[in-house]
Scaffold this motif. Structure first.
Motif, PDB file in Angstrom:
ATOM      1  N   PRO A 186      -5.871   5.833  -0.927  1.00  0.00           N
ATOM      2  CA  PRO A 186      -6.266   5.115   0.286  1.00  0.00           C
ATOM      3  C   PRO A 186      -5.180   5.154   1.352  1.00  0.00           C
ATOM      4  O   PRO A 186      -3.986   5.201   1.042  1.00  0.00           O
ATOM      5  N   TRP A 190      -6.028  -4.803   0.823  1.00  0.00           N
ATOM      6  CA  TRP A 190      -5.155  -4.161  -0.154  1.00  0.00           C
ATOM      7  C   TRP A 190      -4.201  -5.164  -0.803  1.00  0.00           C
ATOM      8  O   TRP A 190      -3.904  -5.083  -1.995  1.00  0.00           O
ATOM      9  N   LEU A 232      -9.181   3.633  -8.190  1.00  0.00           N
ATOM     10  CA  LEU A 232      -8.935   4.665  -7.176  1.00  0.00           C
ATOM     11  C   LEU A 232      -8.162   5.833  -7.760  1.00  0.00           C
ATOM     12  O   LEU A 232      -8.434   6.991  -7.421  1.00  0.00           O
ATOM     13  N   ILE A 284      -8.241   1.401   3.993  1.00  0.00           N
ATOM     14  CA  ILE A 284      -8.334   0.019   3.534  1.00  0.00           C
ATOM     15  C   ILE A 284      -7.420  -0.846   4.394  1.00  0.00           C
ATOM     16  O   ILE A 284      -6.231  -0.535   4.551  1.00  0.00           O
ATOM     17  N   ILE A 313     -16.396  -0.187  -1.633  1.00  0.00           N
ATOM     18  CA  ILE A 313     -15.307   0.679  -2.070  1.00  0.00           C
ATOM     19  C   ILE A 313     -15.658   1.388  -3.373  1.00  0.00           C
ATOM     20  O   ILE A 313     -15.203   2.497  -3.626  1.00  0.00           O
ATOM     21  N   HIS A 372      -8.759   9.231  -5.343  1.00  0.00           N
ATOM     22  CA  HIS A 372      -8.729   8.895  -3.918  1.00  0.00           C
ATOM     23  C   HIS A 372      -7.487   8.078  -3.598  1.00  0.00           C
ATOM     24  O   HIS A 372      -7.266   7.020  -4.180  1.00  0.00           O
ATOM     25  N   GLU A 421     -12.604  10.186   3.468  1.00  0.00           N
ATOM     26  CA  GLU A 421     -11.292   9.546   3.577  1.00  0.00           C
ATOM     27  C   GLU A 421     -11.499   8.053   3.359  1.00  0.00           C
ATOM     28  O   GLU A 421     -12.507   7.494   3.773  1.00  0.00           O
ATOM     29  N   LEU A 422     -10.537   7.421   2.742  1.00  0.00           N
ATOM     30  CA  LEU A 422     -10.626   5.999   2.451  1.00  0.00           C
ATOM     31  C   LEU A 422      -9.552   5.261   3.239  1.00  0.00           C
ATOM     32  O   LEU A 422      -8.357   5.530   3.074  1.00  0.00           O
TER      33      LEU A 422
END
Length: 168
Positions: free
Chosen positions: A162, A128, A155, A123, A108, A160, A120-121
């Motif tokens: 998620p 999380w 993040l 999780i 990550i 970004h 694109e992320l």
């Protein structure tokens, strides 16, 4: 420290320290598999992750998927849920171009190198919700563990957002 500096050896640790983000790190021999990582870092707390960098069938979407280390990812079902067509592993070239790391060093934390926000992320919700998460700091000879608050701050720093979901 700007994000470009974070890509240098040790730069990620410097970034975290400079931002006063909590983290633990251990050095170890290079690891290329989950089994090797489990053996190398048995004492570092937190959820161990599997990090999968995929692309869609046209090579236009790139997605970094983060799941618990013992979870298999159903690419077809993930593609239906996102939606994305014909998901497959991205090449080492794409990995280097978009995340600035080599196979075996994906985590990550590599999202720091996605300055164009082309990745694109995704999780998994189990990752999380974890109190602490492990990942390689841009190289496979070390592992970092960060509390959830640090992960969120990191993040936000990278810009970004998620997509948190139950990854199939």
């Amino acid at each position: 420290m700007d994000m470009l500096e974070a890509t240098a050896e040790g730069g990620l640790w410097d970034l975290f320290a400079g931002q006063n983000w909590a983290f633990e790190a251990v050095e170890h021999d290079p690891v290329f598999t989950i089994e090797e990582a489990l053996a190398a870092v048995p004492h570092l707390g937190g959820v161990k992750t599997k990090n999968v960098f995929v692309r869609d069938g046209k090579g236009q979407r790139h997605i970094l998927v983060i799941v618990p280390h013992d979870r298999r990812v159903d690419m077809a079902e993930l593609g239906r849920q996102l939606p994305a067509t014909r998901l497959s592993m991205a090449s080492a070239e794409r990995l280097q171009r978009h995340l600035g790391v080599t196979p075996g060093a994906v985590s990550i934390f590599a999202i720091v190198n996605d300055k164009d926000h082309a990745v694109e992320l995704v999780i998994d919700e189990a990752v999380w919700k974890a109190d602490k998460v492990q990942g390689h700091p841009l190289r496979n000879t070390s592992t970092m563990a960060v509390p959830h608050a640090t992960l969120e701050a990191f993040l936000a720093y990278t810009g970004h957002e998620p997509r948190v979901m139950r990854v199939p």
